[in-house]
Each structure stands twice: as structure tokens, then as C-alpha cells.
Motif scaffolding. Structure first.
Motif, PDB file in Angstrom:
ATOM      1  N   LEU A  19     -35.729  22.909 -28.511  1.00 36.98           N
ATOM      2  CA  LEU A  19     -35.224  22.422 -27.225  1.00 36.98           C
ATOM      3  C   LEU A  19     -33.717  22.583 -27.230  1.00 36.98           C
ATOM      4  O   LEU A  19     -33.059  22.176 -28.202  1.00 36.98           O
ATOM      5  N   GLY A  20     -33.184  23.157 -26.157  1.00 41.44           N
ATOM      6  CA  GLY A  20     -31.730  23.311 -26.058  1.00 41.44           C
ATOM      7  C   GLY A  20     -31.128  24.031 -27.258  1.00 41.44           C
ATOM      8  O   GLY A  20     -30.033  23.685 -27.706  1.00 41.44           O
ATOM      9  N   ILE A  24     -36.569  21.066 -32.998  1.00 44.82           N
ATOM     10  CA  ILE A  24     -36.819  19.613 -33.010  1.00 44.82           C
ATOM     11  C   ILE A  24     -38.036  19.294 -33.887  1.00 44.82           C
ATOM     12  O   ILE A  24     -38.054  18.297 -34.593  1.00 44.82           O
ATOM     13  N   PRO A  43     -36.954   7.072 -37.507  1.00 44.25           N
ATOM     14  CA  PRO A  43     -35.701   6.707 -36.843  1.00 44.25           C
ATOM     15  C   PRO A  43     -35.568   7.324 -35.452  1.00 44.25           C
ATOM     16  O   PRO A  43     -36.303   8.263 -35.117  1.00 44.25           O
ATOM     17  N   ASN A  44     -34.620   6.830 -34.672  1.00 44.51           N
ATOM     18  CA  ASN A  44     -34.320   7.401 -33.355  1.00 44.51           C
ATOM     19  C   ASN A  44     -34.047   8.896 -33.488  1.00 44.51           C
ATOM     20  O   ASN A  44     -33.366   9.332 -34.429  1.00 44.51           O
ATOM     21  N   GLY A  45     -34.586   9.655 -32.539  1.00 46.11           N
ATOM     22  CA  GLY A  45     -34.291  11.081 -32.488  1.00 46.11           C
ATOM     23  C   GLY A  45     -35.005  11.910 -33.538  1.00 46.11           C
ATOM     24  O   GLY A  45     -34.718  13.098 -33.691  1.00 46.11           O
ATOM     25  N   SER A  46     -35.971  11.322 -34.256  1.00 43.67           N
ATOM     26  CA  SER A  46     -36.631  12.077 -35.334  1.00 43.67           C
ATOM     27  C   SER A  46     -37.702  13.034 -34.795  1.00 43.67           C
ATOM     28  O   SER A  46     -38.150  13.927 -35.520  1.00 43.67           O
ATOM     29  N   GLY A  47     -38.137  12.827 -33.534  1.00 48.87           N
ATOM     30  CA  GLY A  47     -39.076  13.778 -32.934  1.00 48.87           C
ATOM     31  C   GLY A  47     -40.430  13.187 -32.564  1.00 48.87           C
ATOM     32  O   GLY A  47     -41.329  13.928 -32.165  1.00 48.87           O
ATOM     33  N   LYS A  48     -40.579  11.879 -32.635  1.00 42.40           N
ATOM     34  CA  LYS A  48     -41.879  11.247 -32.361  1.00 42.40           C
ATOM     35  C   LYS A  48     -42.357  11.558 -30.930  1.00 42.40           C
ATOM     36  O   LYS A  48     -43.487  11.995 -30.727  1.00 42.40           O
ATOM     37  N   SER A  49     -41.482  11.319 -29.953  1.00 39.78           N
ATOM     38  CA  SER A  49     -41.886  11.556 -28.553  1.00 39.78           C
ATOM     39  C   SER A  49     -42.164  13.024 -28.319  1.00 39.78           C
ATOM     40  O   SER A  49     -43.093  13.381 -27.576  1.00 39.78           O
ATOM     41  N   THR A  50     -41.391  13.897 -28.931  1.00 37.23           N
ATOM     42  CA  THR A  50     -41.587  15.337 -28.744  1.00 37.23           C
ATOM     43  C   THR A  50     -42.969  15.752 -29.256  1.00 37.23           C
ATOM     44  O   THR A  50     -43.679  16.526 -28.610  1.00 37.23           O
ATOM     45  N   GLN A  90     -42.353   7.217 -21.510  1.00 40.41           N
ATOM     46  CA  GLN A  90     -41.171   6.369 -21.373  1.00 40.41           C
ATOM     47  C   GLN A  90     -40.481   6.513 -20.020  1.00 40.41           C
ATOM     48  O   GLN A  90     -39.475   5.864 -19.789  1.00 40.41           O
ATOM     49  N   GLU A 171     -44.151   4.227 -27.473  1.00 41.42           N
ATOM     50  CA  GLU A 171     -43.495   2.908 -27.520  1.00 41.42           C
ATOM     51  C   GLU A 171     -44.150   1.909 -26.551  1.00 41.42           C
ATOM     52  O   GLU A 171     -43.527   1.414 -25.619  1.00 41.42           O
ATOM     53  N   HIS A 200     -41.807   1.444 -32.889  1.00 43.32           N
ATOM     54  CA  HIS A 200     -40.589   1.093 -33.625  1.00 43.32           C
ATOM     55  C   HIS A 200     -40.770  -0.155 -34.484  1.00 43.32           C
ATOM     56  O   HIS A 200     -40.114  -0.304 -35.504  1.00 43.32           O
TER      57      HIS A 200
HETATM   58  N1  LIG Z   1     -34.939  18.393 -23.389  1.00 42.98           N
HETATM   59  C1  LIG Z   1     -34.244  18.309 -24.536  1.00 42.98           C
HETATM   60  N2  LIG Z   1     -33.227  19.157 -24.813  1.00 42.98           N
HETATM   61  C2  LIG Z   1     -32.542  19.088 -25.968  1.00 42.98           C
HETATM   62  N3  LIG Z   1     -32.815  18.183 -26.944  1.00 42.98           N
HETATM   63  C3  LIG Z   1     -33.799  17.318 -26.715  1.00 42.98           C
HETATM   64  C4  LIG Z   1     -34.573  17.314 -25.515  1.00 42.98           C
HETATM   65  N4  LIG Z   1     -35.490  16.328 -25.590  1.00 42.98           N
HETATM   66  C5  LIG Z   1     -35.295  15.722 -26.790  1.00 42.98           C
HETATM   67  N5  LIG Z   1     -34.292  16.307 -27.453  1.00 42.98           N
HETATM   68  C6  LIG Z   1     -33.796  15.952 -28.776  1.00 42.98           C
HETATM   69  O1  LIG Z   1     -34.892  16.015 -29.671  1.00 42.98           O
HETATM   70  C7  LIG Z   1     -34.730  15.046 -30.703  1.00 42.98           C
HETATM   71  C8  LIG Z   1     -36.005  14.251 -30.842  1.00 42.98           C
HETATM   72  O2  LIG Z   1     -36.183  13.470 -29.678  1.00 42.98           O
HETATM   73  P1  LIG Z   1     -37.448  12.524 -29.517  1.00 42.98           P
HETATM   74  O3  LIG Z   1     -37.324  11.852 -28.188  1.00 42.98           O
HETATM   75  O4  LIG Z   1     -38.666  13.297 -29.806  1.00 42.98           O
HETATM   76  O5  LIG Z   1     -37.198  11.498 -30.705  1.00 42.98           O
HETATM   77  P2  LIG Z   1     -37.899  10.102 -31.004  1.00 42.98           P
HETATM   78  O6  LIG Z   1     -38.214  10.100 -32.460  1.00 42.98           O
HETATM   79  O7  LIG Z   1     -39.008   9.848 -30.054  1.00 42.98           O
HETATM   80  O8  LIG Z   1     -36.669   9.138 -30.726  1.00 42.98           O
HETATM   81  P3  LIG Z   1     -36.578   7.587 -30.255  1.00 42.98           P
HETATM   82  O9  LIG Z   1     -37.064   6.767 -31.398  1.00 42.98           O
HETATM   83  O10 LIG Z   1     -35.101   7.431 -30.043  1.00 42.98           O
HETATM   84  O11 LIG Z   1     -37.376   7.434 -29.001  1.00 42.98           O
HETATM   85  C9  LIG Z   1     -33.504  14.213 -30.333  1.00 42.98           C
HETATM   86  O12 LIG Z   1     -32.401  14.641 -31.088  1.00 42.98           O
HETATM   87  C10 LIG Z   1     -33.313  14.524 -28.868  1.00 42.98           C
HETATM   88  O13 LIG Z   1     -31.936  14.428 -28.511  1.00 42.98           O
END
Ligand SMILES: Nc1ncnc2c1ncn2[C@@H]1O[C@H](COP(=O)(O)OP(=O)(O)OP(=O)(O)O)[C@@H](O)[C@H]1O
Length: 264
Positions: A19-20, A24, A43-50, A90, A171, A200
Motif C-alpha cells: 500500500l502506498g 504491509i 502493536p498499532n500499525g502491524s497489519g492486523k486490519s489489512t 472500523q 476491534e 487490543h
Molecule cells: N491505504 C494505505 N496506504 C498506505 N499505508 C497504509 C494504508 N492503509 C494502511 N496503511 C499502513 O499499513 C500499516 C498497517 O495498518 P493496519 O491498519 O493494518 O494496522 P493494525 O495492526 O490494524 O493497526 P492498529 O492496531 O493501529 O489498528 C500501517 O503502517 C498503516 O499506516
């Protein structure tokens, strides 16, 4: 595990997501057996939602496949997918002009032709979903006027109303008070379907999940039962915080007591 093995409700095969311009998710291969309550933590941003978004088709992997009950996600119509997977996500701004009852009814859309043709059975399913999610008293309110926790309960009810064999919860306890956190998790578990969640709260995860996986930098770094995953060493290593892990006095599942005095 092979695609034809129907014990696998969900199977990721070599899934990568960019992504971008950033990778990820890295070559994720894993499966979840039917009927399990599977929790992604990390942790935050680790990729769970992706990772979850690839499952409910909000995102197409850059490479690799996701299969549901042996069938590749992209091979089914959106409607077929929506009969297999309900997702609590979310973001929910699209419902702002709806009443709560209308929001919950949208959960039946994959099963009916038009809203007007909802049957008495559909209405009964919505009423039960609202009850299970603790949203019955909110049914006549405008969704836009709800508190964060009230709105979350309505979205949980909508996902329940979809009556799918797989429930994806990103979440689910977000905004909820402690009582509703436990009520929603219990209701999800008691549906008897496969649940895949990003969580979380490690103690809530331990209480309800049959399987946990720690996601770190787009990879699963540890997977197992809550007792196998929620160890002092793993929490220190992957979450970067010191803690004690003790058995819950009644259920004996691991419970984490954070202790900054033990920070690594
Ligand atoms: N559309 C996008 N473009 C660029 N980067 C993205 C995009 N969507 C998510 N990311 C990045 O992908 C990484 C993983 O995001 P994701 O939301 O999957 O994490 P997460 O583990 O669910 O985080 P959290 O616990 O904060 O909800 C993050 O660094 C986020 O900034």
C-alpha cells in the motif's frame, strides 16, 4: 492444509499486500479451522486490519490468495461473499442518515432482493441480533446521534443479522464499557460460527479466543493457544512492555498484568 480440506474456514496462501509503495503484509500463509475463535493481536500499525480486509474483500492482495471454505474470495460474487463473511469494520460513516433499525436491516441485504421484501423471519433475525448485541433499546434512534459505544453495538448487531458462517470483527470492543465488551465477545462466541478478530485487549482476547496470532511488521511471529502466545517473554518482545502473566482465578486462562517496572 489443502484447499479441499473443509475444516479450513479461511485460508491465506502467500498473501502479500503493498500500500502506498510500502509492503504491509509479507507472504502470509495460514488457515483457520471452522468453528474457531481466532484473534490477531499486535502493536498499532502491524497489519492486523489489512489482513482482515483481504478476507472481507475491502482489499485485494498484491499477490497470493485468500480462500473461504475452499473457494477463492475473488472467484465469488460480492453477494455470495456477503453471505459467507460479515465484517465489523472500523469505519461506518455511510450509515449516518439511518435509524438504528435500518442499519441492522442492512445486514439482511445479502439474503433478500430489496429492503421492502424483508420477511417476518428477517425482522425476527434482526430483533434477535439487536438483542444479542445489546442494541434493542436503541432501535428507534438515529445512528448519527449515538455515542461511540452505542454505535459499536449497533454495528455488531448488523454483523450478527447477516447470519454468516464467518464473522470478522475488527476491534469489536472499541468504545465499549467493560460489561458490553464481555457481552459482545460472549455473544460472538455463542453464535457458534468461525470468528476472526483483531483485538487490543489481551485479557479479553485470552478469555474468548481459542487461537491467537501475534502480528508484527506484517508477519505472524507467534501463533497458538492463549497460554502458548501470552507469555511474559512474548509480550515483552513484541509489545515492548513488561508484565506478569497469571491464571484467571476461575477460568485459568492467562491474564496479563502490565508492569512498567519490568520494561525490557
Ligand atoms: N491505504 C494505505 N496506504 C498506505 N499505508 C497504509 C494504508 N492503509 C494502511 N496503511 C499502513 O499499513 C500499516 C498497517 O495498518 P493496519 O491498519 O493494518 O494496522 P493494525 O495492526 O490494524 O493497526 P492498529 O492496531 O493501529 O489498528 C500501517 O503502517 C498503516 O499506516
Amino acid at each position: 492444509m489443502s484447499r479441499s480440506d473443509h475444516r479450513s474456514a479461511v485460508e491465506y496462501s502467500d498473501v502479500s499486500v503493498r500500500l502506498g509503495g510500502t509492503q504491509i503484509v509479507h507472504d502470509l500463509t495460514m488457515s483457520v479451522e471452522t468453528g474457531r475463535f481466532f484473534g490477531f493481536i499486535g502493536p498499532n500499525g502491524s497489519g492486523k486490519s489489512t489482513v482482515l480486509r483481504c478476507l472481507y474483500r475491502a482489499l485485494t492482495p498484491t499477490s497470493g490468495d485468500v480462500a473461504i471454505n475452499g473457494r477463492r474470495v475473488g472467484a465469488s460474487s460480492l453477494r455470495e461473499n456477503a453471505r459467507q463473511v460479515a465484517a465489523l469494520t472500523q469505519s461506518s460513516t455511510m450509515f449516518l442518515d439511518f435509524t438504528v433499525a435500518e442499519v441492522i436491516r442492512t445486514g439482511r441485504l445479502p439474503h433478500v432482493r430489496m429492503l421492502q421484501s424483508m420477511s417476518a423471519d428477517d425482522e425476527e433475525i434482526c430483533a434477535r441480533a439487536a438483542e444479542d448485541a445489546g442494541a434493542t433499546d436503541l432501535r428507534d434512534r438515529l445512528f448519527s446521534e449515538l455515542s461511540g459505544g452505542e454505535a459499536q453495538r449497533v454495528l455488531v448487531a448488523r454483523a450478527f443479522a447477516q447470519q454468516t458462517p464467518i464473522l470478522v470483527l475488527d476491534e469489536p470492543t472499541n468504545h465499549l464499557d467493560v460489561k458490553h465488551q464481555y457481552a459482545v465477545m460472549r455473544a460472538a462466541r455463542d453464535r457458534g460460527v468461525t470468528v476472526i478478530a483483531a483485538l487490543h485487549d489481551l485479557n479479553v482476547a485470552a478469555q474468548f479466543c481459542t487461537d491467537l496470532a501475534i502480528v508484527f511488521d506484517g508477519r505472524i511471529v507467534l501463533r497458538g493457544t492463549p497460554a502458548e502466545v501470552l507469555t511474559v517473554a512474548a509480550i515483552q518482545k513484541w509489545f515492548g512492555i513488561g508484565c506478569h502473566v497469571v491464571p484467571h482465578p476461575r477460568t485459568a486462562v492467562p491474564q496479563v498484568i502490565f508492569d512498567e517496572g519490568l520494561n525490557p
